[in-house]
Every structure is written in structure tokens, then in C-alpha cells.
Design an enzyme around this catalytic site. Structure first.
Site, PDB file in Angstrom:
ATOM      1  N   TYR A   1       0.846  -1.210   0.000  1.00  0.00           N
ATOM      2  CA  TYR A   1       0.000   0.000   0.000  1.00  0.00           C
ATOM      3  C   TYR A   1       0.873   1.249   0.000  1.00  0.00           C
ATOM      4  O   TYR A   1       0.714   2.150  -0.831  1.00  0.00           O
ATOM      5  CB  TYR A   1      -0.909  -0.039   1.229  1.00  0.00           C
ATOM      6  CG  TYR A   1      -1.646   1.237   1.529  1.00  0.00           C
ATOM      7  CD1 TYR A   1      -2.839   1.548   0.869  1.00  0.00           C
ATOM      8  CD2 TYR A   1      -1.182   2.133   2.499  1.00  0.00           C
ATOM      9  CE1 TYR A   1      -3.530   2.714   1.157  1.00  0.00           C
ATOM     10  CE2 TYR A   1      -1.869   3.297   2.792  1.00  0.00           C
ATOM     11  CZ  TYR A   1      -3.042   3.588   2.125  1.00  0.00           C
ATOM     12  OH  TYR A   1      -3.719   4.738   2.411  1.00  0.00           O
TER      13      TYR A   1
ATOM     14  N   LYS B   1       1.338   4.123  -2.976  1.00  0.00           N
ATOM     15  CA  LYS B   1       1.118   5.560  -2.700  1.00  0.00           C
ATOM     16  C   LYS B   1       2.401   6.345  -2.962  1.00  0.00           C
ATOM     17  O   LYS B   1       2.373   7.456  -3.485  1.00  0.00           O
ATOM     18  CB  LYS B   1       0.685   5.758  -1.249  1.00  0.00           C
ATOM     19  CG  LYS B   1      -0.720   5.272  -0.946  1.00  0.00           C
ATOM     20  CD  LYS B   1      -1.732   6.334  -1.296  1.00  0.00           C
ATOM     21  CE  LYS B   1      -3.131   6.000  -0.807  1.00  0.00           C
ATOM     22  NZ  LYS B   1      -4.129   6.957  -1.294  1.00  0.00           N
TER      23      LYS B   1
ATOM     24  N   ARG C   1      -0.442   5.976  17.113  1.00  0.00           N
ATOM     25  CA  ARG C   1      -1.049   6.694  15.998  1.00  0.00           C
ATOM     26  C   ARG C   1      -1.454   8.089  16.501  1.00  0.00           C
ATOM     27  O   ARG C   1      -1.745   8.267  17.685  1.00  0.00           O
ATOM     28  CB  ARG C   1      -2.324   5.989  15.503  1.00  0.00           C
ATOM     29  CG  ARG C   1      -2.106   4.591  14.902  1.00  0.00           C
ATOM     30  CD  ARG C   1      -1.381   4.638  13.579  1.00  0.00           C
ATOM     31  NE  ARG C   1      -1.330   3.339  12.921  1.00  0.00           N
ATOM     32  CZ  ARG C   1      -0.355   2.450  13.087  1.00  0.00           C
ATOM     33  NH1 ARG C   1       0.648   2.698  13.917  1.00  0.00           N
ATOM     34  NH2 ARG C   1      -0.379   1.302  12.425  1.00  0.00           N
TER      35      ARG C   1
HETATM   36  N1  UDP Z   1      -5.475  -2.465  15.754  1.00  0.00           N
HETATM   37  C1  UDP Z   1      -5.788  -3.037  16.977  1.00  0.00           C
HETATM   38  N2  UDP Z   1      -7.021  -3.621  17.138  1.00  0.00           N
HETATM   39  C2  UDP Z   1      -7.967  -3.650  16.154  1.00  0.00           C
HETATM   40  C3  UDP Z   1      -7.637  -3.071  14.905  1.00  0.00           C
HETATM   41  C4  UDP Z   1      -6.383  -2.496  14.729  1.00  0.00           C
HETATM   42  O1  UDP Z   1      -4.996  -3.039  17.918  1.00  0.00           O
HETATM   43  O2  UDP Z   1      -9.062  -4.196  16.406  1.00  0.00           O
HETATM   44  C5  UDP Z   1      -4.174  -1.769  15.592  1.00  0.00           C
HETATM   45  C6  UDP Z   1      -3.379  -2.043  14.322  1.00  0.00           C
HETATM   46  O3  UDP Z   1      -2.564  -3.187  14.454  1.00  0.00           O
HETATM   47  C7  UDP Z   1      -2.556  -0.763  14.190  1.00  0.00           C
HETATM   48  C8  UDP Z   1      -3.475   0.307  14.755  1.00  0.00           C
HETATM   49  O4  UDP Z   1      -4.463  -0.379  15.530  1.00  0.00           O
HETATM   50  O5  UDP Z   1      -1.402  -0.848  15.012  1.00  0.00           O
HETATM   51  C9  UDP Z   1      -4.149   1.178  13.718  1.00  0.00           C
HETATM   52  O6  UDP Z   1      -4.750   0.371  12.775  1.00  0.00           O
HETATM   53  P1  UDP Z   1      -5.796   0.907  11.697  1.00  0.00           P
HETATM   54  O7  UDP Z   1      -6.391  -0.270  11.014  1.00  0.00           O
HETATM   55  O8  UDP Z   1      -6.776   1.835  12.315  1.00  0.00           O
HETATM   56  O9  UDP Z   1      -4.981   1.768  10.609  1.00  0.00           O
HETATM   57  P2  UDP Z   1      -3.455   2.113  10.265  1.00  0.00           P
HETATM   58  O10 UDP Z   1      -3.119   3.314  11.075  1.00  0.00           O
HETATM   59  O11 UDP Z   1      -2.574   0.943  10.607  1.00  0.00           O
HETATM   60  O12 UDP Z   1      -3.487   2.377   8.805  1.00  0.00           O
END
Ligand code: UDP
Length: 348
Positions: free
Chosen positions: A149, A153, A222
């Protein structure tokens, strides 16, 4: 000005259309395969084309030729799909988007391209560091398809930038850092693995009493930005075509940096505040490989340096708790009204 938005029916696009429609300054043309998220916007405020940029190329060309500004938001943006269907990610996020870029070059149209903070990859640093737009982009091995991904991008960004250097394209690239808000993602049954982004997983768990699953313990970090602040960032770019010409901008809120465990804790607390009920959901740890599959990899993501975008007069307004509260209030309201529900069966 006539603004054509490709991917207008997605989470970010629907907020841009809503915002532009309310200002009523421009002629808005929205293009997407679905208009579900545009439902609340007066249909007279914009023109909608149900179209797929991968197949409806004549229409895409016509709309770009007629436009003063093209905004491209089309992308798969949920990490589980990067691992499950990497080739589809490249086909949509790179090949189909490149076609839009080339048509903007041919018709000499300005392009605002939504990219991703994920282009920074495994960028890590010391406590307090922030990532700016000139940072190195560092990815994991090819066998870790999560990075397909970011690679798609990144290459799109490089091609856009090169066209700009050659004097063939006027562009602005925006790199979103975890926008959240109403209409973000769909809800999933308790215990679902993969699927939507983290907020929707946690919201689904809270609404159903299921567990909040912390991937690898929720230590990944994040920075969450309220979608209204994100839309204001778009407006700042629109208002300053000179300041944003052929530039790349981080769009995020460094003050809203948190671990995923920290996000879960805020959501548990806000759930209590908004509903008056103590949440019954537990925090559980799940291994990344079990949650996403073998090709997943996480990054040491840093908060954004927003010096560049701040120079256009933009500043994020909402702190993490407000951002989470307003997003959760939307989901709780939709759930109470019966417009959103947590499906009963696990997705897989
Ligand atoms: N994550 C988590 N539990 C969930 C879904 C995601 O702990 O039920 C974690 C995932 O591994 C990542 C973070 O949350 O570290 C953010 O994931 P997201 O899918 O929101 O988007 P990303 O920022 O990775 O694109």
C-alpha cells in the site's frame, strides 16, 4: 470553480462534499461507486456520477477536461486488505490513480491528491520526534505485503512530483494521519479479525460487549485527527493555491498521539460518559499474525510535523478526547436510531 472529486463517496470525500456544499461557492461534481455516505447532503448542492474510475474512463476524461480542480481520494485504505488482496491494492491505489494523474497532465488541470502518512513506513525516532515531509521513507521486506500500500502511494507521489518538476502539472499532495469522525467505517461482529480500522473495531466491541482486541498488546502509536480539522486543512489548501502549489503536506494532529491501548482506554471511558453505563468489554491481546495474517507488519509511526501546513494558517482544533467523543456520539446515535447495527456473525 468546478471541483471534481473522485472517491467522493468515501469517509473523507463525503465530508469534503458536505463542507463544499454548505459553502455553496463552487460547482461540485462527486464521483464514486456508491453514494451511501452522501445521503444527508442536499442533492441539489452537487452533481453525482456513479462510476468506477477503473472502467468508466471516458467519463473520467470528460469530467477532468471540464474541471478547474481535480481531487483524487480513490483508495483502499484498510490495512487488512493490503495483506489479503495486495494486487487489488496496486490496481486501484496506483494504476487507476495514475490514469487520473495522466489525464490531469494532458488537460492541464490542478490536482489535489490524497496520499497517506503510511508512505513514511517504518520511520522511528526518539521520544518527542515528529516526521516532516522530507523524511526518508523506509519499508519492510517484499514478503510483508503490508508495505505494498505504502509503495503504491509512494510511487504515485513520485510520479506526480516529477510531472510538477517538469512543469506539466500543478499539484498538492496531502498525507492524512488517521482521520476519524462520523461515517468512518462499518461495524463488525465481536471478535472479528482484519476488516475495518481500529476505531470501528473498538466501537463494535463496545456496542456488543465483545472484547477490544489489542494487536500485539496495543503498543503501536497513531495520531488521530478529527475529520472536521481535516476538512479545514483541505479548505486552507484551497484558499492558498500559491502556498500549496507543488507541495506535500502532512495533515494530522501531533498532540493527539497515543498508543492503541491508550485509544482503547479513552474509548472505554467516553463510552461510560456518553451512555451512563459501565462498559462490559475487556481488553485482550491478539498476535498481529492471527489478526491480519502472515503479511502484516507494523511501523514505528511518529506524530506529524505540521509546520508546513500551519504556514497556510491551519491549526487542528480538537484534542483526542473531543475527537473520540464526537465520533463515538455519532456511532451511538446511529445505533440507537437503528441505522447502524453490529452484525451477529463473525466476518471470518
Ligand atoms: N489495531 C488493533 N485492534 C484492532 C484493529 C487495529 O490493535 O481491532 C491496531 C493495528 O494493528 C494498528 C493500529 O491499531 O497498530 C491502527 O490500525 P488501523 O487499522 O486503524 O490503521 P493504520 O493506522 O494501521 O493504517
Amino acid at each position: 470553480m468546478k471541483i471534481v472529486l473522485f472517491g467522493a463517496g468515501g469517509f473523507i470525500g463525503s465530508h469534503l462534499v458536505e463542507h463544499l456544499a454548505a459553502r455553496a461557492e463552487h460547482d461540485i461534481v462527486a464521483v464514486d461507486v456508491s453514494d451511501d455516505k452522501l445521503a444527508g447532503i442536499p442533492p441539489t448542492a452537487y452533481r453525482f456520477h456513479r462510476a468506477d474510475i477503473r472502467s468508466d474512463r471516458d467519463l473520467v476524461d470528460e469530467l477532468i477536461a471540464e474541471a478547474d480542480l481535480v481531487v483524487d481520494l480513490v483508495a483502499y485504505a484498510n490495512p487488512s486488505i493490503y495483506v489479503e488482496a495486495p494486487l487489488e491494492v496496486v490496481d486501484l491505489n496506483f494504476v487507476a490513480n495514475l490514469d487520473i494523474v495522466e489525464r490531469c497532465v494532458r488537460h492541464r488541470r490542478r490536482l489535489i491528491q490524497y496520499s497517506s502518512c503510511e508512505v513514511y513506513g517504518k520511520f522511528s525516532g526518539r521520544e518527542g520526534d515528529r516526521v516532516d515531509e522530507e523524511a526518508d521513507l523506509v519499508y519492510g521486506p517484499v514478503s510483508k505485503h503490508r508495505w505494498i500500500y505504502a509503495s503504491a502511494k509512494q510511487l504515485l507521489e513520485r510520479i506526480i512530483h516529477a510531472h510538477g518538476l517538469a512543469g506539466q502539472l500543478e499539484f498538492t499532495i496531502l498525507r492524512p494521519f488517521n482521520f476519524i469522525g462520523p461515517r468512518l467505517d462499518y461495524l463488525v461482529p465481536p471478535g472479528t479479525r482484519g476488516g475495518p480500522r481500529v476505531f470501528a473495531h473498538f466501537m463494535s466491541a463496545l456496542l456488543s460487549g465483545g472484547p477490544l482486541q489489542l494487536v500485539d498488546g496495543g503498543t503501536a502509536r497513531r495520531s488521530f485527527l478529527h475529520i472536521a480539522d481535516a476538512t479545514a486543512a483541505f479548505q486552507a489548501v484551497l484558499d492558498d493555491p500559491d502556498g500549496s502549489r507543488n507541495a506535500i503536506f502532512n495533515v494530522g494532529n501531533p498532540d493527539n498521539d497515543t498508543s492503541i491501548r491508550g485509544l482503547a482506554e479513552v474509548m472505554l471511558d467516553v463510552y461510560w460518559e456518553l451512555t451512563g453505563e459501565e462498559p462490559t468489554s475487556e481488553l485482550v491481546t491478539v498476535a498481529a499474525e492471527d489478526f491480519y495474517g502472515a503479511g502484516y507488519d507494523d511501523d514505528g509511526r511518529l506524530p506529524p510535523d505540521i509546520t508546513r501546513l500551519s504556514a497556510l494558517g491551519w491549526k487542528p482544533q480538537r484534542d483526542l478526547r473531543t475527537t473520540v467523543r464526537e465520533t463515538m456520539a455519532y456511532y451511538l446515535g446511529e445505533h440507537a436510531a437503528g441505522r447502524l447495527s453490529v452484525p451477529a456473525l463473525p466476518v471470518r
